[in-house]
Write a protein that holds these residues in place. Structure first.
Motif, PDB file in Angstrom:
ATOM      1  N   SER A   1      18.725  69.358  32.304  1.00  0.00           N
ATOM      2  CA  SER A   1      17.679  70.098  32.343  1.00  0.00           C
ATOM      3  C   SER A   1      17.314  70.937  31.164  1.00  0.00           C
ATOM      4  O   SER A   1      18.298  71.175  30.211  1.00  0.00           O
ATOM      5  CB  SER A   1      17.998  70.893  33.602  1.00  0.00           C
ATOM      6  OG  SER A   1      19.130  71.842  33.379  1.00  0.00           O
ATOM      7  N   THR A   2      16.103  71.483  31.313  1.00  0.00           N
ATOM      8  CA  THR A   2      15.729  72.328  30.410  1.00  0.00           C
ATOM      9  C   THR A   2      15.673  73.910  30.940  1.00  0.00           C
ATOM     10  O   THR A   2      15.474  74.076  32.066  1.00  0.00           O
ATOM     11  CB  THR A   2      14.448  72.255  29.603  1.00  0.00           C
ATOM     12  OG1 THR A   2      13.389  71.992  30.616  1.00  0.00           O
ATOM     13  CG2 THR A   2      14.482  70.736  29.022  1.00  0.00           C
TER      14      THR A   2
ATOM     15  N   TRP B   1      18.204  73.016  26.142  1.00  0.00           N
ATOM     16  CA  TRP B   1      18.269  71.917  27.263  1.00  0.00           C
ATOM     17  C   TRP B   1      20.056  71.938  27.210  1.00  0.00           C
ATOM     18  O   TRP B   1      20.744  72.363  26.547  1.00  0.00           O
ATOM     19  CB  TRP B   1      17.995  70.691  26.487  1.00  0.00           C
ATOM     20  CG  TRP B   1      18.454  70.080  25.339  1.00  0.00           C
ATOM     21  CD1 TRP B   1      17.776  70.111  24.354  1.00  0.00           C
ATOM     22  CD2 TRP B   1      19.636  69.639  25.019  1.00  0.00           C
ATOM     23  NE1 TRP B   1      18.508  69.529  23.006  1.00  0.00           N
ATOM     24  CE2 TRP B   1      19.719  69.232  23.612  1.00  0.00           C
ATOM     25  CE3 TRP B   1      20.793  69.223  25.783  1.00  0.00           C
ATOM     26  CZ2 TRP B   1      20.864  68.852  23.046  1.00  0.00           C
ATOM     27  CZ3 TRP B   1      21.951  68.648  25.003  1.00  0.00           C
ATOM     28  CH2 TRP B   1      21.938  68.435  23.675  1.00  0.00           C
TER      29      TRP B   1
ATOM     30  N   GLN C   1       8.866  73.948  25.595  1.00  0.00           N
ATOM     31  CA  GLN C   1       9.800  72.871  26.532  1.00  0.00           C
ATOM     32  C   GLN C   1       9.611  71.571  26.192  1.00  0.00           C
ATOM     33  O   GLN C   1      10.330  70.743  26.707  1.00  0.00           O
ATOM     34  CB  GLN C   1       9.094  73.176  28.047  1.00  0.00           C
ATOM     35  CG  GLN C   1       9.906  72.444  29.079  1.00  0.00           C
ATOM     36  CD  GLN C   1       9.482  73.014  30.601  1.00  0.00           C
ATOM     37  OE1 GLN C   1       8.369  73.430  30.753  1.00  0.00           O
ATOM     38  NE2 GLN C   1      10.377  72.674  31.632  1.00  0.00           N
TER      39      GLN C   1
ATOM     40  N   ALA D   1      12.239  70.521  23.634  1.00  0.00           N
ATOM     41  CA  ALA D   1      13.347  70.436  24.322  1.00  0.00           C
ATOM     42  C   ALA D   1      13.677  69.060  25.220  1.00  0.00           C
ATOM     43  O   ALA D   1      14.630  68.449  25.165  1.00  0.00           O
ATOM     44  CB  ALA D   1      13.810  71.535  25.225  1.00  0.00           C
ATOM     45  N   ASP D   2      12.442  68.938  25.983  1.00  0.00           N
ATOM     46  CA  ASP D   2      12.571  67.540  26.838  1.00  0.00           C
ATOM     47  C   ASP D   2      12.731  66.383  26.053  1.00  0.00           C
ATOM     48  O   ASP D   2      13.387  65.384  26.475  1.00  0.00           O
ATOM     49  CB  ASP D   2      11.197  67.567  27.664  1.00  0.00           C
ATOM     50  CG  ASP D   2      11.367  68.504  29.078  1.00  0.00           C
ATOM     51  OD1 ASP D   2      12.586  68.665  29.410  1.00  0.00           O
ATOM     52  OD2 ASP D   2      10.275  68.914  29.561  1.00  0.00           O
TER      53      ASP D   2
ATOM     54  N   LEU E   1      16.018  65.882  25.143  1.00  0.00           N
ATOM     55  CA  LEU E   1      16.787  65.353  26.192  1.00  0.00           C
ATOM     56  C   LEU E   1      16.476  64.008  26.745  1.00  0.00           C
ATOM     57  O   LEU E   1      17.367  63.152  27.093  1.00  0.00           O
ATOM     58  CB  LEU E   1      16.588  66.350  27.245  1.00  0.00           C
ATOM     59  CG  LEU E   1      17.453  66.584  28.583  1.00  0.00           C
ATOM     60  CD1 LEU E   1      18.970  66.671  27.998  1.00  0.00           C
ATOM     61  CD2 LEU E   1      17.164  67.599  29.650  1.00  0.00           C
TER      62      LEU E   1
END
Length: 490
Positions: free
Chosen positions: A4-5, A43, A66, A69-70, A73
């Motif tokens: 998750s972030t 993340w 975000q 970061a995603d 991930l």
């Protein structure tokens, strides 16, 4: 392992002074959503446990958005989807790859890199550089001709390692290869410019340096393509061969050109030849052979044989008496004398197409019988100093001829005969054009020269045919008897 972030900040508690991190009230808006201006994105994900069973929760940040970061991930999730979940070893190995990348700041491995690492049981950081790989690849080559090996070595040492050697093999891209060829082109321009300078010091800067022509460029590329094919198929270092994505300019073979009277006059005036591949007319060839014969030259039979059979220089110098049947008027090409640097060696022909039986004309048989008698007299004269090589053409004491000496002597004789310059190899082309002029079928000429196909023969000598067609037209017209007065213009 979905991960998750989240957001966190560097604010501190006013009483304890501790960082608030993810508990800072400013990270959330009144409605519960994330603040657009406060904090930074991170993340977190738990990857497969280590080999000793210890857990591996990973967190990383900060990221500006975000989405950033995603993206990281998602890259980790894609890598984790590669190993077989029922195989603990591959899951641990994949976790090792991801953990090492995150902790060292290296890029998270792609699914392709994970598959390759699992197959090889090595990490991407352990993959060799191009210099190491090419050096090992060359050392491991087996069952190839010494000349081919020497060619590979030169390409690797002079071009591939200097331009590509610093790159890790899996990071080689088509752009790197294009940049190498651009650098070679720039070097060619520099050499040409300095050669044309009136300043002797500038000309000396490029003394003995050679321009890399289109054909040589294609051969260099073939070496790289072969090496990378092996890296992909045998070693699994690569998923695709980047050399296959390169488009080089076409390497066109020089046009064979006949020495006409006009071209000879231009050459005498300017010193320039119309083409790198020049061909003597039958009259020129006859003058050369007459001069060589009348001079009592001991290599006359060798030049005569090349002129009428189209043998390559190495094939003629490597011809053995055991491969010559004068009663049947044939010779068989089984060996060639190759030059490696300055050293020489007897080797088999490069391809099976080059191994064949060649028919001899009556005059050539007579010339070879006379040469055999002379060879016998030289052997008797040499006595104990005679070297038994079994070769048809030798030094006066039976040793191997040096191919470079045979070529130099040919040029010397041609100059003595007052003939325009050609290469020794162009006698082979002359044999083909004389056959065409005599009306011999293209397929027969192709077989006689041991080409890979008649199509190649027709393509190479196609530009010569229009010039030969004039002779054919005159020969055809001469068959029909005419009264001279009837063909005069009115």
């Amino acid at each position: 392992m979905k991960g998750s972030t989240f957001k966190r900040c560097s604010c501190r508690d006013s009483v304890t002074g501790r960082r608030l991190g993810r508990s800072c009230p400013q990270l959330r808006r009144p409605g519960g959503g994330w603040s657009r201006t406060h904090g930074h994105w991170h993340w977190q994900i738990e990857i497969p446990a280590r080999a000793d069973g210890t857990r591996r929760p990973l967190r990383h940040g900060p990221y500006t958005t975000q989405a950033d970061a995603d993206a990281l991930l998602d890259r980790i999730r894609a890598a984790l989807a590669v190993p077989d979940p029922t195989d603990p070893h591959t899951s641990v190995k994949t976790g090792d790859l991801i953990e090492t990348a995150v902790k060292t700041g290296a890029p998270v491995p792609t699914p392709e890199q994970v598959r390759r690492a699992l197959h090889l049981d090595i990490t991407p950081t352990e993959l060799p550089t191009m210099e190491v790989y090419l050096t090992d690849w060359l050392a491991g080559r087996r069952n190839i001709k010494s000349g081919t090996l020497r060619s590979y070595e030169g390409h690797i040492r002079l071009y591939l390692i200097p331009h590509l050697g610093h790159l890790r093999i899996d990071r080689l891209r088509p752009g790197h290869i294009d940049a190498m060829y651009d650098a070679i082109a720039e070097r060619n321009t520099t050499i040409a410019t300095l050669r044309a300078s009136r300043d002797p010091a500038k000309r000396d800067q490029v003394k003995n340096q050679r321009i890399v022509g289109p054909r040589t460029l294609h051969v260099i590329h073939a070496t790289l393509r072969k090496a990378l094919n092996d890296a992909m198929r045998r070693h699994r270092y690569l998923d695709i061969n980047p050399a296959l994505l390169i488009e080089l300019p076409r390497a066109r073979a020089p046009k064979p050109t006949i020495w006409t009277d006009q071209r000879i006059r231009t050459w005498r005036d300017t010193g320039k030849t119309p083409s790198p591949v020049m061909i003597w007319t039958p009259e020129h060839a006859g003058r050369f052979l007459d001069h060589t014969h009348d001079a009592g030259d001991r290599l006359y039979a060798l030049y005569h044989l090349i002129t009428f059979t189209g043998l390559r220089r190495g094939e003629a110098c490597g011809l053995h008496w055991d491969d010559l049947d004068l009663d049947a008027a044939t010779l068989t090409v089984r060996w060639q004398l190759v030059q490696q640097g300055w050293a020489t060696a007897i080797d088999t022909p490069k391809t099976t197409d080059s191994e064949a039986t060649v028919a001899l004309d009556t005059d050539t048989v007579v010339v070879l019988r006379a040469h055999r008698a002379r060879h016998h007299r030289e052997r008797l004269a040499a006595g104990t100093t005679w070297t038994r090589t079994g070769l048809v053409f030798t030094t006066p004491t039976g040793g191997r001829l040096h191919p470079a000496d045979v070529t130099d002597h040919f040029h010397h004789l041609a100059t003595q005969a007052g003939l325009p310059p050609i290469r020794l190899h162009d006698l082979r082309h002359g044999a083909a054009t004389m056959g065409l002029a005599a009306g011999v079928q293209m397929k027969i000429i192709s077989n006689r020269l041991r080409h890979s196909s008649p199509h190649f023969t027709a393509k190479f000598y196609g530009d010569v045919l229009p010039e030969l067609s004039h002779a054919a037209a005159e020969a055809t017209a001469s068959v029909v008897p005419r009264q001279r007065g009837s063909i005069r213009p009115a």
